[in-house]
Design an enzyme around this catalytic site. Structure first.
Site, PDB file in Angstrom:
ATOM      1  CE1 TYR A   1      -3.733   2.540   1.085  1.00  0.00           C
ATOM      2  CE2 TYR A   1      -1.804   3.654   1.984  1.00  0.00           C
ATOM      3  CZ  TYR A   1      -3.118   3.685   1.582  1.00  0.00           C
ATOM      4  OH  TYR A   1      -3.827   4.851   1.661  1.00  0.00           O
TER       5      TYR A   1
ATOM      6  CD  GLU B   1      -6.040   4.369  -0.673  1.00  0.00           C
ATOM      7  OE1 GLU B   1      -6.236   4.875   0.432  1.00  0.00           O
ATOM      8  OE2 GLU B   1      -6.887   3.693  -1.273  1.00  0.00           O
TER       9      GLU B   1
END
Ligand code: GDP
Ligand code: MN
Length: 382
Positions: A101, A189
């Site tokens: 991530y 993101e």
């Protein structure tokens, strides 16, 4: 404003972040031709602005063209968390070795960009934060300096990530920060950031939310249909925030609006919203404001608290009376409205309000009495 994955990936690619090859499709037939064009090794991804598509079954891996066609049809029939699927992104599938991530958000605690990296990706970050907080590493970025390679190097070391991949991830993070900064991002993101079996890194998913207040600086971005009440209010020039109480508030100026909420809270009431009509109060701010507030079914009473520094109370009072008359005529007003006026031409304004015969309108001269009145009329929040 949220961008769709395919729109965000388009921007990622322009900034040099590796993304898989993809084709955006609007019909199952287009999906099938994309399936062939991408050499029959693809993933189909429903394009919606909500997360968790994987779990919702909106990410599919067809092996044959007839599977591609069937899966595309089922995706176009889907509704995910209330959002209809209008486009499907067909992408070259990756052979995944590991998922990470990587994201940047505007952190409200430090008023600075915050870089977040997790050595496990795929799962939504909020969930990961609950289940495995130890794998999430964060670093506050000094906005005057921007993201420095050592910021991210430090995190990668802490994550025990093989140094072989450090430089690739650093480059991606630096480019991600450039997008966040230049596009006025609120959140950007990559989840998952994928390490393939060949040792390459790709943004397998992309999220980019742009600060609505900066949209005017980005005429190149797609124009979106207004969806939420907040968006509608913003379009009307009102600052509106939905809250969970039952008293609708209209005021002018952010400071006075917040002070009005404080008064209400102190008296035991709960605001249903924050609505600063600003100088719009002089034009259709009251009318638009009441309409926006009444879209919230929890509202039991409305409190209008105005301080007219430049504007005149009599003009505003007329607007209020006119709005209430119109709403009564169209039977769209079924809650009481309590009004307090201060400022220029206050006496004239108050006279106009007291002459009004509407059973819905109440006037109080001071805010302390107005909050008591509106709580008494609206009752306690459920
Ligand atoms: P989200 O669930 O809406 O966040 O959608 P994502 O794009 O993140 O996809 C969800 C999951 O699908 C990812 O975490 C991956 O595990 C998987 N996935 C996505 N793209 C690929 C791909 O190209 N190949 C493989 N094998 N898995 C993928
Ligand atoms: Mn994802």
């Amino acid at each position: 404003m949220k961008l769709f994955e395919y729109e965000a990936k388009d921007i990622f690619a322009k900034y040099g972040i590796p993304v898989p090859k993809g084709v955006i499709c609007e019909t199952p037939d287009e999906v099938v031709s994309a399936f062939y064009n991408l050499k029959k090794n693809v993933v189909l991804k429903a394009q919606v602005l909500v997360g968790g598509r994987g779990k919702a079954g909106a990410i599919k891996f067809p092996k044959t063209s007839s599977e591609a066609s069937d899966m595309a049809k089922s995706l176009f029939d889907m509704e995910i968390k209330g959002e209809r699927v209008e486009k499907v992104y067909v992408e070259q599938a990756l052979s995944i070795e590991k998922e990470y991530y990587l994201g940047i958000i505007t952190d409200t605690d430090t008023s600075s960009p915050l870089l977040i990296f997790a050595s496990e990706g795929g799962m939504e970050i909020e969930l990961l934060a609950k289940e495995k907080p130890e794998v999430i590493k964060k670093v506050v970025i000094n906005p005057l300096l921007g993201l420095m390679s050592y910021n991210i190097r430090f995190i990668l070391k802490e994550s025990n990530l093989s140094s072989e991949y450090h430089q690739q991830i650093i480059n991606i993070a630096l480019n991600l920060y450039s997008i966040y900064w230049e596009m006025d991002g609120e959140l950007i993101e990559i989840n998952p950031l994928v390490l393939t079996k060949d040792g390459d890194l790709f943004a397998a998913d992309a999220k980019l939310n742009i600060d609505n207040n900066a949209l005017f600086r980005h005429p190149e971005l797609p124009k979106r249909e207004i969806k939420t009440v907040e968006d509608k209010a913003a379009k009307l020039g009102l600052s509106y925030v939905l809250l969970d109480g039952n008293i609708g508030i209209i005021s002018n100026g952010a400071g006075l609006t917040m002070a009005t909420m404080d008064h209400l809270n102190l008296a035991g009431g709960k605001p249903a919203n924050f609505l600063d009509a600003g100088e719009r109060i002089l034009r259709d701010g009251v009318k638009d404001g009441m309409n926006i507030i009444l879209e919230n079914p929890n509202v039991d009473a409305i409190l209008i608290n105005i301080f007219a520094g430049g504007p005149r109370c009599d003009v505003i009072a007329e607007k209020i009376v006119q709005t209430i008359d119109e709403m009564e005529e169209s039977k769209s007003l079924n809650v009481p409205v309590v009004v307090t006026l201060h400022g220029r031409y206050m006496e004239e304004g108050r006279k106009i309000l007291s002459k009004c015969k509407s059973p819905h309108l109440y006037q109080e001269l001071e805010i302390e009495d107005a909050v008591k009145k509106v709580i008494e009329l609206g009752g306690k929040s459920k």
